[in-house]
Design a protein around this motif. Structure first.
Motif, mmCIF file in Angstrom:
data_model
loop_
_atom_site.group_PDB
_atom_site.id
_atom_site.type_symbol
_atom_site.label_atom_id
_atom_site.label_comp_id
_atom_site.label_asym_id
_atom_site.label_seq_id
_atom_site.Cartn_x
_atom_site.Cartn_y
_atom_site.Cartn_z
ATOM 1 N N HIS A 254 0.853 -1.195 0.000
ATOM 2 C CA HIS A 254 0.000 0.000 0.000
ATOM 3 C C HIS A 254 0.886 1.242 0.000
ATOM 4 N N TYR A 255 0.685 2.065 -1.028
ATOM 5 C CA TYR A 255 1.448 3.306 -1.147
ATOM 6 C C TYR A 255 0.512 4.414 -1.594
ATOM 7 N N ARG A 256 0.319 5.396 -0.725
ATOM 8 C CA ARG A 256 -0.552 6.543 -1.011
ATOM 9 C C ARG A 256 -1.931 6.086 -1.509
ATOM 10 N N HIS A 257 -2.514 5.174 -0.737
ATOM 11 C CA HIS A 257 -3.864 4.663 -0.988
ATOM 12 C C HIS A 257 -3.982 3.928 -2.318
ATOM 13 N N ARG A 258 -2.860 3.429 -2.809
ATOM 14 C CA ARG A 258 -2.860 2.564 -3.991
ATOM 15 C C ARG A 258 -2.345 1.200 -3.577
ATOM 16 N N ALA A 259 -3.085 0.165 -3.905
ATOM 17 C CA ALA A 259 -2.677 -1.207 -3.602
ATOM 18 C C ALA A 259 -1.977 -1.797 -4.823
ATOM 19 N N HIS A 260 -0.866 -2.487 -4.595
ATOM 20 C CA HIS A 260 -0.134 -3.111 -5.702
ATOM 21 C C HIS A 260 0.643 -4.305 -5.157
ATOM 22 N N GLY A 261 1.340 -5.032 -6.015
ATOM 23 C CA GLY A 261 1.954 -6.282 -5.603
ATOM 24 C C GLY A 261 3.462 -6.329 -5.631
ATOM 25 N N ASP A 262 4.133 -5.168 -5.682
ATOM 26 C CA ASP A 262 5.596 -5.155 -5.763
ATOM 27 C C ASP A 262 6.217 -4.793 -4.408
ATOM 28 N N PRO A 263 6.689 -5.787 -3.638
ATOM 29 C CA PRO A 263 7.262 -5.484 -2.316
ATOM 30 C C PRO A 263 8.625 -4.811 -2.384
ATOM 31 N N PHE A 264 9.211 -4.721 -3.584
ATOM 32 C CA PHE A 264 10.545 -4.131 -3.720
ATOM 33 C C PHE A 264 10.499 -2.677 -4.189
ATOM 34 N N PHE A 265 9.304 -2.106 -4.300
ATOM 35 C CA PHE A 265 9.152 -0.705 -4.688
ATOM 36 C C PHE A 265 9.606 0.186 -3.532
ATOM 37 N N HIS A 266 10.697 0.890 -3.701
ATOM 38 C CA HIS A 266 11.214 1.844 -2.719
ATOM 39 C C HIS A 266 11.044 1.339 -1.283
ATOM 40 N N PRO A 267 11.861 0.371 -0.858
ATOM 41 C CA PRO A 267 11.739 -0.189 0.503
ATOM 42 C C PRO A 267 11.722 0.900 1.570
ATOM 43 N N GLY A 268 10.840 0.736 2.545
ATOM 44 C CA GLY A 268 10.720 1.692 3.636
ATOM 45 C C GLY A 268 9.688 2.768 3.424
ATOM 46 N N LEU A 269 9.202 2.911 2.184
ATOM 47 C CA LEU A 269 8.238 3.966 1.890
ATOM 48 C C LEU A 269 6.818 3.444 1.719
ATOM 49 N N GLN A 270 6.626 2.132 1.760
ATOM 50 C CA GLN A 270 5.304 1.561 1.568
ATOM 51 C C GLN A 270 5.044 0.484 2.612
ATOM 52 N N ASP A 271 3.750 0.240 2.849
ATOM 53 C CA ASP A 271 3.348 -0.842 3.731
ATOM 54 C C ASP A 271 3.361 -2.154 2.954
ATOM 55 N N ILE A 272 3.777 -3.223 3.614
ATOM 56 C CA ILE A 272 3.752 -4.560 3.037
ATOM 57 C C ILE A 272 2.942 -5.429 3.985
ATOM 58 N N THR A 273 1.922 -6.103 3.474
ATOM 59 C CA THR A 273 1.047 -6.890 4.343
ATOM 60 C C THR A 273 0.769 -8.259 3.729
ATOM 61 N N ALA A 274 0.286 -9.146 4.577
ATOM 62 C CA ALA A 274 -0.248 -10.429 4.127
ATOM 63 C C ALA A 274 -1.495 -10.707 4.947
ATOM 64 N N HIS A 275 -2.451 -11.372 4.350
ATOM 65 C CA HIS A 275 -3.657 -11.732 5.084
ATOM 66 C C HIS A 275 -3.303 -12.667 6.242
ATOM 67 N N VAL A 276 -4.167 -12.677 7.234
ATOM 68 C CA VAL A 276 -3.928 -13.451 8.449
ATOM 69 C C VAL A 276 -4.530 -14.847 8.315
ATOM 70 N N ASP A 277 -3.755 -15.855 8.671
ATOM 71 C CA ASP A 277 -4.259 -17.225 8.779
ATOM 72 C C ASP A 277 -4.828 -17.375 10.188
ATOM 73 N N PHE A 278 -6.133 -17.170 10.317
ATOM 74 C CA PHE A 278 -6.752 -17.196 11.643
ATOM 75 C C PHE A 278 -6.749 -18.594 12.255
ATOM 76 N N SER A 279 -6.738 -19.628 11.444
ATOM 77 C CA SER A 279 -6.651 -20.981 11.992
ATOM 78 C C SER A 279 -5.319 -21.177 12.700
ATOM 79 N N ALA A 280 -4.244 -20.680 12.099
ATOM 80 C CA ALA A 280 -2.921 -20.809 12.715
ATOM 81 C C ALA A 280 -2.863 -20.049 14.035
#
Length: 367
Positions: A254-280
Motif C-alpha cells: 500500500h502506497y498513497r492509498h494505492r494497492a499493488h503487488g511489488d514489495p521491492f518498490f522503494h523499501p521503507g516507503l510503503q506498507d507490506i502486508t499479508a492476510h492473516v491465517d486465523f486458523s494458525a
C-alpha cells in the motif's frame, strides 16, 4: 503508475536499501522474505513503521477502521466492557493515530489503558492526542489481566513466502540481480518446511506462512493470566487461505492509498502486508492454554455488538452529522468493503461464554 516519492523520501529509502544490501552480502546474496519484510517495515529509523512519514488517513497510505470515525470503537467498546473486570487493564498493540484508544477511553473510562507501540512516529502522535489518559509500555507485561486489542496488527507481521514445486517446497527470498532486488528461491527447511508440508495445496502453488504471528500468539497466551485477546484484521480460516484458487498468495503493498503487488518498490516507503491465517493463530492460542471464544466476520461481530442501534440513535435530520456516520457504517459492514474480508477472533482464559460479539454467526468451527 505509482506516484514518485519526493527527494527526501527517496534518500531515506536509499539508506534502507544499503542496509538490505549489507544483509544480502552477509548471506551470500540471499535473505528470506520474512527477514526482508522485517527490515522494510521495522528496521530502526529507516523502516516503514519506524520512519517519520505519515501512514494513516488522507496524507498516508491506508485507512483503518478507527480512522473512519468513532462508530467502530463505540461498538467494540460493548464487547470490551463485557470482558473487562474491575481493576483490569486494556492493552492495545499498534495503536495507530490513537483514534481507537481515544474513543474507547471516552466510552469505558478504564482504570488503565496501556499501549505497546513500535513506531516512534506513531507513538509521538498518540502521546500528543491522548496525553495522560494512556500509558505507553516498552514490552509486554509478564502477567496481564484484562483485554488485549490488536486491530490491523497481525497483517504487518513478517511472513515467510513459500512456493510448492514438483521438486519440493522452496522458500522464496530476496536477492540483488543486476542492481535490483528480486525474488530468489532456496529449499525450505526446519520449522518452515514442516509447516508447509502440513498444508494440502496443489502444485505449483505460492503463498505465505505466518510463523511470526504464531509465535506472537503463543507469547501472549503465556502472559495472559485472565481475560481475552481480540484480533481484528483481514484474513481467512486455513481452508480458505490455502484454497486452490488462491495460488498466488496474499501479499499486498500500500502506497498513497494505492494497492499493488511489488514489495521491492522503494523499501521503507510503503506498507507490506499479508492476510492473516486465523486458523494458525487459533491453534497457537490453544497450544498456549487459551480457549477460542469466538470467530466471525467484522460485519457480524459489529451487528452483534449493536452497531445498527448506535446508528439509529443519530439524528437523521442532521445530514451533516448523519451522512458521515452512515458512510462509516457502510464501509464497516458491506461485504464489498470491510464487512466480510475483515474478521474478529477472540481467545482467552477464565472468560465465560458466549460473548456478545459472537452471539450469532460464530465461525469457530471453521478454524
Amino acid at each position: 503508475m505509482l506516484p514518485e516519492p519526493e527527494a527526501e523520501a527517496l534518500a531515506a529509502s536509499g539508506a534502507l536499501l544499503q542496509r538490505i544490501r549489507e544483509e544480502l552480502a552477509a548471506g551470500g546474496n540471499w535473505i528470506g522474505f520474512a527477514r526482508y519484510m522485517e527490515l522494510a517495515l521495522h528496521e530502526p529509523v529507516l523502516g516503514y513503521y519506524a520512519g517519520g512519514a505519515a501512514k494513516l488517513g488522507a496524507p498516508g497510505d491506508f485507512a483503518t477502521a478507527p480512522e473512519l470515525g468513532a462508530l467502530f470503537a463505540r461498538t467494540l467498546a460493548r464487547q470490551v466492557a463485557e470482558l473487562l473486570l474491575p481493576g483490569e487493564a486494556i492493552l492495545e498493540f499498534g495503536a495507530g493515530s490513537g483514534a481507537l484508544a481515544e474513543a474507547l477511553i471516552a466510552e469505558l473510562s478504564p482504570e488503565q489503558y496501556l499501549i505497546l507501540e513500535t513506531s516512534a512516529e506513531l507513538r509521538a502522535r498518540q502521546e500528543a492526542r491522548l496525553g495522560a489518559r494512556a500509558r505507553w509500555v516498552e514490552r509486554l507485561p509478564e502477567r496481564f489481566r484484562g483485554v488485549m486489542l490488536a486491530n490491523e496488527v497481525a497483517d504487518a507481521m513478517p511472513v515467510h513466502a513459500v512456493t510448492w514445486r514438483p521438486h519440493g517446497v522452496q522458500e522464496r527470498g530476496v536477492a540483488e540481480i543486476e542492481g535490483r532486488l528480486a525474488w530468489a528461491e532456496r529449499p525450505a527447511s526446519g520449522e518452515l518446511l514442516a509447516a508447509a508440508r502440513a498444508l494440502a495445496v496443489p502444485v505449483p502453488y505460492e503463498s505465505e506462512i505466518g510463523l511470526v504471528a504464531r509465535a506472537w500468539t503463543k507469547l501472549l497466551a503465556a502472559r495472559l493470566a485472565r481475560g481475552a485477546l481480540l484480533v481484528a484484521d483481514y484474513g481467512f480460516p486455513r481452508h480458505e487461505y490455502y484454497h486452490p484458487q488462491r495460488s498466488m498468495g496474499t501479499l499486498m503493498c500500500h502506497y498513497r492509498h494505492r494497492a499493488h503487488g511489488d514489495p521491492f518498490f522503494h523499501p521503507g516507503l510503503q506498507d507490506i502486508t499479508a492476510h492473516v491465517d486465523f486458523s494458525a493463530m487459533a491453534q497457537a492460542a490453544r497450544a498456549g492454554g487459551l480457549e477460542v471464544l469466538g470467530f466471525a466476520s467484522q460485519a457480524q461481530f459489529l451487528v452483534n455488538c449493536g452497531i445498527t442501534g448506535l446508528l439509529e440513535r443519530e439524528d437523521t435530520a442532521n445530514a451533516a452529522r448523519y451522512a458521515p456516520r452512515a458512510a462509516e457504517a457502510q464501509r464497516l459492514l458491506s461485504p464489498a468493503e470491510m464487512g466480510e474480508i475483515f474478521k474478529v477472533l477472540a481467545v482467552g482464559r477464565g472468560v465465560s461464554r458466549p460473548l456478545l460479539g459472537f452471539a450469532q454467526g460464530d465461525r469457530s468451527h471453521a478454524l
